[in-house]
Design an enzyme around this catalytic site. Structure first.
Site, short mmCIF file in Angstrom:
data_model
loop_
_atom_site.label_atom_id
_atom_site.label_comp_id
_atom_site.label_asym_id
_atom_site.label_seq_id
_atom_site.Cartn_x
_atom_site.Cartn_y
_atom_site.Cartn_z
N GLY A 22 75.12 3.46 16.63
CA GLY A 22 76.56 3.49 16.39
C GLY A 22 77.18 2.12 16.24
O GLY A 22 77.07 1.30 17.14
N SER A 23 77.85 1.84 15.12
CA SER A 23 78.32 0.49 14.88
C SER A 23 79.15 0.41 13.60
O SER A 23 79.60 1.41 13.07
CB SER A 23 77.11 -0.45 14.79
OG SER A 23 76.10 0.16 13.99
N ARG A 24 79.30 -0.82 13.07
CA ARG A 24 80.12 -1.04 11.88
C ARG A 24 79.68 -2.31 11.16
O ARG A 24 79.15 -3.23 11.78
CB ARG A 24 81.56 -1.15 12.33
CG ARG A 24 82.53 -1.82 11.38
CD ARG A 24 83.91 -1.81 12.00
NE ARG A 24 84.73 -2.91 11.57
CZ ARG A 24 85.87 -3.26 12.13
NH1 ARG A 24 86.33 -2.59 13.17
NH2 ARG A 24 86.56 -4.27 11.67
#
Length: 230
Positions: free
Chosen positions: A187-189
């Site tokens: 989970g990240s960006r």
């Protein structure tokens, strides 16, 4: 169509040890209580697909900036880039692609060129969809210079669940557009900084596919985003 190619998606080697751990825990849970075994099977399958590394069809047109990540375009805004990117002090358009835990997390180079800068920062683990995550979260900044001397900044940002940013490249490496340069676990960006005067070709809420979705055209910088008046 070969159904095996749909079901058995290739997995990146970074995921092998995690799948092995999930599988081992699943076997132990099965010795305790059978329903726990099937929960473990589901978790192991999810882990396998988290680290999936599907083949992508990379656009071959010169001058395109392509998405480095699978996910949803969560932010498009004018901001001053971080100093470690070496992109100057003028505000640039930043396109943020948010990856949830079900997206493919292999990151791909947005353009072909030479890596001129790689800087890692320790930080917090705020929700990666928030604007302030770009400044406060753990992150890894990579700058790529194209053969025409144009520099593109791309930043891997950890999220609430992510605890490990992996970068496969170093300064001086040469990348092709769409080549794998890293991944972020769980989970990240990713933030992409476009050159001054270049308009994005995506809109907030749009789904992006790493290595395939076109974010901008460096050779036609003034094109409008879909659905917006010219």
């Amino acid at each position: 169509m070969n159904m095996l190619k749909i079901v058995a998606v290739p997995m990146h080697k970074e995921g092998r040890k995690f799948v092995a751990i999930f599988a081992a825990v699943t076997l132990l849970l099965g010795l305790i209580w059978e329903p726990l075994f099937w929960l473990g099977v589901g978790a192991t399958v999810w882990c396998y697909y988290f680290f999936r590394d599907p083949v992508r069809v990379i656009p071959q047109q010169d001058g395109l900036v392509i998405s480095p990540a699978d996910g949803v375009v969560s932010l498009i805004e004018e901001v001053t880039p971080a100093a470690d990117l070496g992109l100057g002090d003028a505000p640039l358009t930043r396109v943020s692609v948010f990856m949830n835990v079900f997206n493919c997390h292999v990151n791909r180079a947005p353009v072909a060129g030479t890596v001129t800068n790689v800087v890692y920062h320790h930080g917090k683990f705020l929700n990666a969809s928030l604007d302030k995550a770009s400044e406060h979260n753990e992150r890894n900044s990579v700058t790529i210079e194209t053969g025409h001397g144009v520099r593109i900044g791309v930043v891997q940002i950890a999220g609430l669940v992510a605890r490990r940013i992996v970068c496969f490249v170093k300064e001086g490496d040469t990348l092709g557009a769409g080549h794998r340069f890293g991944l972020i676990r769980f989970g990240s960006r990713l933030d992409i900084y476009l050159p001054l005067g270049v308009s994005p070709l995506v809109s907030v809420g749009q789904t992006a596919v790493a290595g395939e979705t076109i974010l901008a055209d460096l050779l036609t910088p003034n094109l409008s985003r879909p659905g917006l008046p010219e």
